[in-house]
Motif scaffolding. Structure first.
Motif: not given
Lengths: 159, 291
Positions: B197, B199, B241, B277
């Protein structure tokens, strides 16, 4: 095709088909049988040799690709009959049972000690990530590497 | 043993490699690290074209782009300065978990991508960072988004006489964090599932952008786009999340095979995406810090 291999400091000219892999040439043409063929698929690590000081699976190196590189097998570790500290430590600490994984393990450890003479246990285990041992549970091999590192740090030859 | 190529070429220029592959046709195969080819040993290959002297082993970075030569070994990627810190560290995380140390000394990033296993470890981080793939063929060069490079299990958009030569990672947005996670049994196994991921935080710690890529759960590495949309523009908290991880899991289309069942892969996707995450937002050490 004719290729020239640099193995344990000596140059060898051999004639091989292009599809031959390094381990077969080392064991057959060069009669260096210290390197072992366990799986032939790069999964067990008994075939590990050093190529330009880095451990590689010799069963997955095409022989022509090894031209121009420095190959070191377990036979190349001892100098003038004197064992390398790693070899001595493996023997003295009882880190060898069937011995099949041993040449590959020792060479993986040599590559580690060449970069780091004070490895942690975690770093040693990570250096063994390509070597499967079915006998020892890795406990004594790890201790042997620690011991060899100590021997080298304290001045016994073998850097 | 049906794998007995009689010809071996070791060109020094990409154009020469392309020329030989075109001339020899489908009986010729490029070889770099050989860690897939020499295991598969496909029948009917008459000619090998060694790519390791083409000068494609490099990691070069400037302020706009990081370029990785296709023949860069995974060890070289592990050691490269530019992948040490920040969101780029997902590339190093993935490279360091492919096989064991000896394999990584000859296996290449190009080989990992061109084999196009759905579980290829280098795909999720590079796709998550919006990487592009540069290819060279007889007609010249072309560059595509890495996300479009994969067409199916074992299939890429490369034509037979095209070579992947470079991966390009664009400059990453400020205030981005990333994480890569891989689920496998032991130190040398292929992933059952992997995930990466990225972010990006905007004002007031709202997520301004997110990429979520999961491998091993679809015919090609999967961009979990609905999960990404669930994050965008919202304030990130534990509950979001959890929701996002569940959405990502619902987007997967896994199969059952020797390594895992489809259901297990689906369930593990949720856990891996959640873990990634959390890690991206709360890195364990100074690497991956938001700038």
């Amino acid at each position: 095709m004719n290729i020239e291999l640099n193995v344990n400091g000596h140059k060898h000219r051999v004639s091989v088909e292009p599809y031959r892999v390094l381990i077969d040439v080392l064991r057959n043409e060069l009669e260096l049988t210290g390197v072992k063929k366990g799986c032939g698929r790069g999964e067990c690590g008994s075939c590990v040799v050093l190529m330009d000081s880095k451990p590689v699976h010799s069963c997955l190196v095409l022989a022509p690709q090894a031209e121009g590189k420095k190959i070191v097998t377990i036979e190349g570790l001892s100098e003038a009959g004197e064992l390398h500290p790693l070899q001595e430590a493996f023997i003295r600490l009882g880190a060898i049972q069937c011995g099949f994984c041993t040449p590959g393990m020792i060479l993986s450890a040599k590559a580690l000690l060449d970069e780091n003479l004070n490895p942690t246990e975690h770093e040693i285990r990570r250096a063994f990530s390509s070597n499967i041992c079915r006998c020892t549970g890795y406990v004594k091999p790890v201790q042997a590497v620690m011991e060899a590192a100590r021997m080298i740090r304290e001045g016994k030859k073998g850097g | 043993m049906m794998f007995k190529p009689q010809q071996y070429f070791r060109p020094l220029k990409v154009s020469e490699a392309v020329r030989v592959l075109a001339k020899k046709g489908r009986k010729s195969k490029p070889i770099a690290g050989g860690t897939d080819l020499l295991v598969d040993r496909p029948e009917g290959v008459n000619c090998l074209v060694d790519l390791t002297r083409l000068g494609l082993g490099y990691v070069k970075s400037d302020k706009n782009v990081v370029r990785i030569g296709a023949c860069t070994t995974l060890s070289q990627i592990e050691k490269a300065q530019c992948f040490r810190k920040g969101v780029y560290s997902v590339v190093k995380e993935a490279a360091s978990q492919v096989g064991g140390v000896a394999l990584r000394n000859t296996a290449t990033v190009g080989g990992n991508l061109c084999r196009a296993a759905p579980s290829a470890d280098m795909a999720p981080p590079l796709i998550a960072l919006d990487a592009r793939a540069k290819m060279v063929g007889p007609g010249g060069q072309r560059t595509v988004a890495l996300n479009s490079f994969f067409k199916g299990p074992g299939v890429t958009c490369l034509k037979h006489n095209e070579l992947l030569v470079e991966i390009q990672i664009p400059k990453q947005p400020d205030k981005s964090g990333g994480a890569f996670v891989k689920l496998r049994r032991s130190s040398v196994d292929i992933a059952l599932v992997n995930a990466c991921v990225r972010v990006t935080l905007g004002e007031e710690r709202k997520c301004s952008d997110a990429t979520i890529v999961v491998g091993g759960v679809a015919p090609t590495p999967l961009r979990a786009k609905r999960a990404e949309r669930a994050l965008r523009g919202r304030m990130i908290n534990d509950r979001l999340i959890e929701e996002t991880a569940q959405i990502a899991s619902d987007e997967t289309r896994p199969i059952s095979d020797a390594r895992s069942s489809a259901g297990h892969r689906r369930r593990m996707t949720r856990l891996l995406v959640r873990k990634a995450l959390r890690q991206a937002l709360n890195p364990r050490d100074e690497e991956g810090q938001f700038r």
